[in-house]
Design a protein around this motif. Structure first.
Motif, short mmCIF file in Angstrom:
data_model
loop_
_atom_site.label_atom_id
_atom_site.label_comp_id
_atom_site.label_asym_id
_atom_site.label_seq_id
_atom_site.Cartn_x
_atom_site.Cartn_y
_atom_site.Cartn_z
N GLU A 185 1.07 -1.00 -0.06
CA GLU A 185 0.04 -0.06 0.03
C GLU A 185 0.69 1.30 0.00
OE1 GLU A 185 -3.67 2.13 2.81
OE2 GLU A 185 -3.16 -0.08 2.94
N VAL A 186 0.62 2.09 -1.05
CA VAL A 186 1.52 3.20 -1.09
C VAL A 186 0.86 4.48 -0.88
CG1 VAL A 186 3.25 4.20 -2.78
CG2 VAL A 186 2.97 1.84 -2.65
N THR A 187 1.28 5.37 -0.14
CA THR A 187 0.93 6.72 -0.11
C THR A 187 1.82 7.73 -0.64
OG1 THR A 187 1.46 7.03 2.23
CG2 THR A 187 -0.79 6.07 1.88
N ASN A 188 1.52 9.00 -0.62
CA ASN A 188 2.37 9.94 -0.99
C ASN A 188 3.71 9.93 -0.18
OD1 ASN A 188 1.20 11.13 -3.27
ND2 ASN A 188 0.10 12.45 -1.85
N GLU B 127 0.42 6.66 -5.49
CA GLU B 127 -0.32 6.10 -4.61
C GLU B 127 -0.93 4.92 -5.34
OE1 GLU B 127 -3.07 8.27 -2.35
OE2 GLU B 127 -1.69 10.03 -1.59
N ASN B 128 -1.04 3.69 -4.74
CA ASN B 128 -1.60 2.43 -5.20
C ASN B 128 -1.65 1.31 -4.45
OD1 ASN B 128 0.53 0.35 -6.25
ND2 ASN B 128 1.29 2.35 -6.75
N THR B 129 -2.48 0.21 -4.44
CA THR B 129 -2.43 -0.65 -3.78
C THR B 129 -2.27 -2.00 -4.77
OG1 THR B 129 -3.97 0.38 -1.99
CG2 THR B 129 -3.80 -2.15 -1.90
N ASN C 297 8.32 6.66 1.16
CA ASN C 297 8.44 6.73 -0.08
C ASN C 297 9.26 7.65 -0.50
OD1 ASN C 297 7.67 6.58 -2.69
ND2 ASN C 297 5.45 7.05 -2.47
#
Length: 128
Positions: A79-82, A116-118, A110
């Motif tokens: 799970e990627v956020t800014n 952002e993506n999962t 990051n």
């Protein structure tokens, strides 16, 4: 293009590599846990694989539980956020009967601006 085996554990070096079973162009790697957990990403900056060094120690299990023939389920989520990348990994080993779920959740910065993506990856029913 890179096509990795979905699951690879080297008992001698105690290193574990789990890759989404798709072809992708390698772009780089980010350390999530300094020197022990790395996330590999492709040219679209999408997380595609995880490598864990000192895997039996990091996952708090015996190395025999990580051997490919003993793994019955893999669940891997990126799970990627800014500002961060989170990795959740759950393995089920048929040998680890008292506590057959081997699980970690780790988060790192990051630092290369992955969008952002999962991404989720599941293998159920054994690898061999």
């Amino acid at each position: 293009m890179v096509m990795h085996e979905a699951y690879s554990y080297d008992e001698f070096t105690d290193s574990l590599f789990i890759s989404m079973p798709i072809d992708y162009k390698y772009n780089g790697v980010i350390e999530i846990e300094e020197g022990e957990i790395m996330v590999e990403f492709d040219t679209n900056n999408t997380p595609r694989a995880i490598e864990i060094l000192n895997a039996s120690m990091v996952l708090n299990t015996e190395s025999k539980n990580l051997l490919k023939e003993n793994i019955k389920k893999i669940e891997l989520t990126f799970e990627v956020t800014n500002d961060k990348i989170s990795v959740e990994l759950e393995l089920v080993s048929e040998l680890n009967l008292e506590n057959n779920n081997i699980k970690i959740v780790e988060t790192g910065l990051n630092s290369v601006n992955i969008p952002e993506n999962t991404q989720e990856f599941l293998i159920n029913g054994g690898l061999c």
